[in-house]
Write an enzyme that holds these catalytic residues in place. Structure first.
Site, PDB file in Angstrom:
ATOM      1  CB  CYS A  56      -0.927   0.020   1.211  1.00  0.00           C
ATOM      2  SG  CYS A  56      -2.050  -1.377   1.268  1.00  0.00           S
ATOM      3  NE  ARG A 133      -2.829  -4.537  -2.894  1.00  0.00           N
ATOM      4  CZ  ARG A 133      -2.246  -3.905  -1.869  1.00  0.00           C
ATOM      5  NH1 ARG A 133      -2.282  -2.585  -1.827  1.00  0.00           N
ATOM      6  NH2 ARG A 133      -1.633  -4.569  -0.911  1.00  0.00           N
TER       7      ARG A 133
HETATM    8  C1  BEZ Z   1       0.476  -4.586   1.821  1.00  0.00           C
HETATM    9  O1  BEZ Z   1       1.653  -4.910   1.828  1.00  0.00           O
HETATM   10  O2  BEZ Z   1       0.103  -3.475   1.474  1.00  0.00           O
HETATM   11  C2  BEZ Z   1      -0.555  -5.596   2.227  1.00  0.00           C
HETATM   12  C3  BEZ Z   1      -0.348  -6.909   1.904  1.00  0.00           C
HETATM   13  C4  BEZ Z   1      -1.296  -7.857   2.273  1.00  0.00           C
HETATM   14  C5  BEZ Z   1      -2.442  -7.471   2.974  1.00  0.00           C
HETATM   15  C6  BEZ Z   1      -2.642  -6.138   3.266  1.00  0.00           C
HETATM   16  C7  BEZ Z   1      -1.705  -5.188   2.886  1.00  0.00           C
END
Ligand code: BEZ
Length: 222
Positions: A56, A133
């Site tokens: 993110c 996402r």
């Molecule tokens: C992230 O790295 O942004 C992420 C990965 C898995 C679940 C939620 C966030």
């Protein structure tokens, strides 16, 4: 009543062509009412699973670093996650301190998941508590024009988000369609003829690049 046996049917999914569902929300730039937001502009609204997470952080940084390109396409950005406003503020400040990148667009604090549910961003078989996402491309008439959904573990592609936005706008302006991998400056597809007169005109038109009568491309003049 929510269907807990079959969670994928629990929430309505918005569709291309729908009016973007209206909402009021608290954001890092204050309260917004979506139907009053950014009149005359496109909006790209996107969700991320959680603040202070690695993928993110790369994605939000990408939106921030390329905000000027969205501005040039008359487009406002809005982020969203199921986090508190305090988490958002802390994360924005943390990324700014670490990298110098500033998330200079509103990020919705959707703690009650109201907006995430309205926009099909909460997909329970992927996560019951974090938004997937998603990216919504919403035109100045507040119509949803394109939707992307990515899972939690795969980041999006900023070039493709900008390319798709540009393609939508050029398609609207010139009433043409965009072929595979189209990018600005490349030829576009002329919609197929709808009558024999149009078909004959097309066959006679020497300016078109024709594969056959139903597949013809042309240069755009501006
Ligand atoms: C992230 O790295 O942004 C992420 C990965 C898995 C679940 C939620 C966030």
């Amino acid at each position: 009543m929510e269907n807990t046996q079959n969670p994928q049917q629990a929430y309505a999914m918005p569709r291309i062509g729908d009016t973007a569902p209206d909402f009021e929300a608290l954001t890092t730039k204050g309260k917004i009412k979506f139907s009053d937001y950014a009149p005359g502009k496109w909006v790209v609204m996107f969700s991320h699973p959680a603040d202070f997470t690695p993928v993110c952080t790369t994605e939000m940084s990408g939106f921030a670093q390329r905000k000027g390109e969205f501005d040039a396409l008359n487009t406002e950005l809005i982020g969203l996650s199921i986090d508190s406003i305090h988490a958002h503020l802390g994360w924005v400040q943390n990324v700014r301190e670490n990298t110098g990148i500033y998330f200079d667009f509103p990020i919705i604090a959707d703690l009650d998941m109201k907006v995430a549910k309205l926009y099909g961003m909460l997909q329970p078989n992927e996560s019951e508590t974090a938004a997937v996402r998603a990216v919504f491309f919403i035109d100045p008439d507040k119509k949803i024009r394109l939707i992307m959904y990515y899972p939690l573990n795969v980041g999006r592609n900023m070039d493709e988000i900008l390319r798709a936005l540009d393609a939508l706008q050029v398609s609207d302006k010139h009433r043409v369609a965009m072929p595979l991998d189209w990018k600005r400056g490349e030829k576009v597809i002329v919609p197929p003829p709808k009558s024999l007169d149009e078909l004959n005109a097309r066959l006679a038109d020497q300016t078109l690049e024709k594969v056959d009568w139903y597949l013809a491309k042309k240069e755009l003049q501006n």
